[in-house]
Design a protein around this motif. Structure first.
Motif, short mmCIF file in Angstrom:
data_model
loop_
_atom_site.label_atom_id
_atom_site.label_comp_id
_atom_site.label_asym_id
_atom_site.label_seq_id
_atom_site.Cartn_x
_atom_site.Cartn_y
_atom_site.Cartn_z
N HIS A 180 0.86 -1.19 0.00
CA HIS A 180 0.00 0.00 0.00
C HIS A 180 0.89 1.23 0.00
N HIS A 199 1.22 4.75 -2.51
CA HIS A 199 0.84 5.55 -3.69
C HIS A 199 2.12 6.20 -4.18
N HIS A 231 -9.61 0.92 -1.20
CA HIS A 231 -9.59 1.58 0.11
C HIS A 231 -11.00 1.50 0.68
N HIS A 253 -6.48 -0.33 4.17
CA HIS A 253 -6.83 0.22 5.50
C HIS A 253 -7.77 -0.77 6.22
N ASP A 282 1.71 4.07 2.80
CA ASP A 282 0.65 4.86 2.17
C ASP A 282 1.24 6.00 1.33
ZN ZN Z 1 -3.79 4.70 0.45
#
Ligand code: ZN
Ligand code: ADE
Length: 335
Positions: free
Chosen positions: A18, A20, A198, A222, A279
């Motif tokens: 996870h 980005h 998500h 998440h 993240d």
């Molecule tokens: Zn994320």
């Protein structure tokens, strides 16, 4: 004691599922690319940027995240961004990563698919050769845009399908439920793509049910708010459904008030298949190992929890069973 656990977490091989890639844009690189591309940003220097990273919720962050990615213009920019992240992986013993990117954040600004695909993939190929880091690419749809935009994006990606392992769903969660994206997820399944979304970051447990039942996801990104629903927890445990959990993100976006409230330990103790991820590391104060350090300091994780978390990261990946077993064997040899 915690120092030994942090050292263990740092040394163990890990997978990141996870991340980005646009969220790994460090302030220094943001300024450099803005200069290189003649883009105006509302910041004079790095301190201005860091001071702006004061978020009360997901949307506060997203506003700056979309502004930040405006400096990404050329293939070289996407290559440099991705390569910088992969060097961090190398330093932190992250040996496999499954990277999200947000094509609509770029095509909406007039950047062509081939620019970001070539830039990202050239860095991933270089990392496999030079750093022995393996990777997969996951194309995310922005849920604040409509499903038609997601369907057009999936169609535009068809020439690049060989480079994609899966699709995801990100951006503003509240008011943009998974049920609005059934068609595009069904089309992705027909194309043989894995699916993640998500859900339960800010949104209610209902969104997690929708991701499971309507989008038929392979992982939940998440998933924190699943803990509010004991029936859902039991279902996630029984299905061995992966939750890609992001502690520093959760703290900075006020999903938890204090790191000592973070549910990662509780998730493991309930039998949930959770793993640790960064993240948007450039925005939230750290990469993989800083996330481990934060939860080791605050939540009383044990040595067994650390082994469980890193094992879960590979078990939840889209690697083959043989590849996963090879990584698990390496981890077991360090017990
Ligand atoms: Zn994320
Ligand atoms: N895009 C980048 N980071 C995100 C997050 N934490 N939640 C939703 N969308 C995102």
């Amino acid at each position: 004691m915690t120092a030994a656990l942090k050292q263990l977490a740092a040394q163990l091989p890990k997978a990141e599922l996870h991340i980005h890639i646009e969220g790994s844009l460090e302030p220094g690189m943001m300024l450099e690319l803005a200069r290189r591309n003649g883009i105006k940003l509302p910041y004079a220097d790095i301190n201005d940027i860091i001071n702006a990273y004061n978020f009360n919720c997901l949307q506060d962050f997203l506003d700056l995240y979309y502004q930040g990615m405006s400096v990404l213009q050329t293939e070289q920019d996407f290559h440099d961004l991705t390569w910088a992240y992969l060097l961090r992986c190398h330093q932190q013993n992250v040996v496999h990563c499954e990277i999200f990117f947000d094509p609509q954040g770029h095509t909406e600004r007039g950047i062509a698919f081939e620019i970001f695909m070539n830039g990202i993939c050239s860095a991933l190929n270089k990392a496999e050769k030079e750093l022995a880091i393996t990777s997969k690419l996951i194309m995310c749809f922005l849920r604040h845009l409509d499903e038609q935009s997601a369907l057009s994006t999936l169609q535009a990606a068809e020439p690049y399908l060989d480079l994609l392992t899966g699709i995801g769903l990100d951006s503003s969660e509240l008011g943009h439920p998974p049920r609005s994206f059934c068609k595009v997820f069904a089309r992705a399944a027909e194309l043989g793509l894995k699916r993640v979304a998500h859900a339960g970051e800010e949104g209610p447990p209902e969104y997690v049910y929708e991701a499971l039942d309507l989008l038929r996801v392979d992982r939940i990104d998440h998933g924190n708010r699943s803990l509010e629903d004991t029936v859902l927890v039991q279902r996630l445990v029984t299905a061995r459904m992966s939750l890609t959990v992001c502690p520093q993100s959760n703290l900075r976006l006020a999903v938890v008030k204090d790191m000592s409230d973070h549910p990662i330990r509780k998730m493991l103790d309930l039998g949930l298949n959770a793993c640790i991820n960064s993240d948007d590391p450039a925005y939230f104060g750290g990469y993989m190992n800083e996330n481990f350090d934060a939860v080791i300091d605050a939540t009383g994780l044990t040595r067994d929890h650390i082994f469980q978390l890193v094992s879960n990261s590979f078990k939840s990946s889209f690697l083959t069973q043989t590849e996963i077993q090879t990584h698990l064997d390496h981890i077991d040899a360090m017990r």
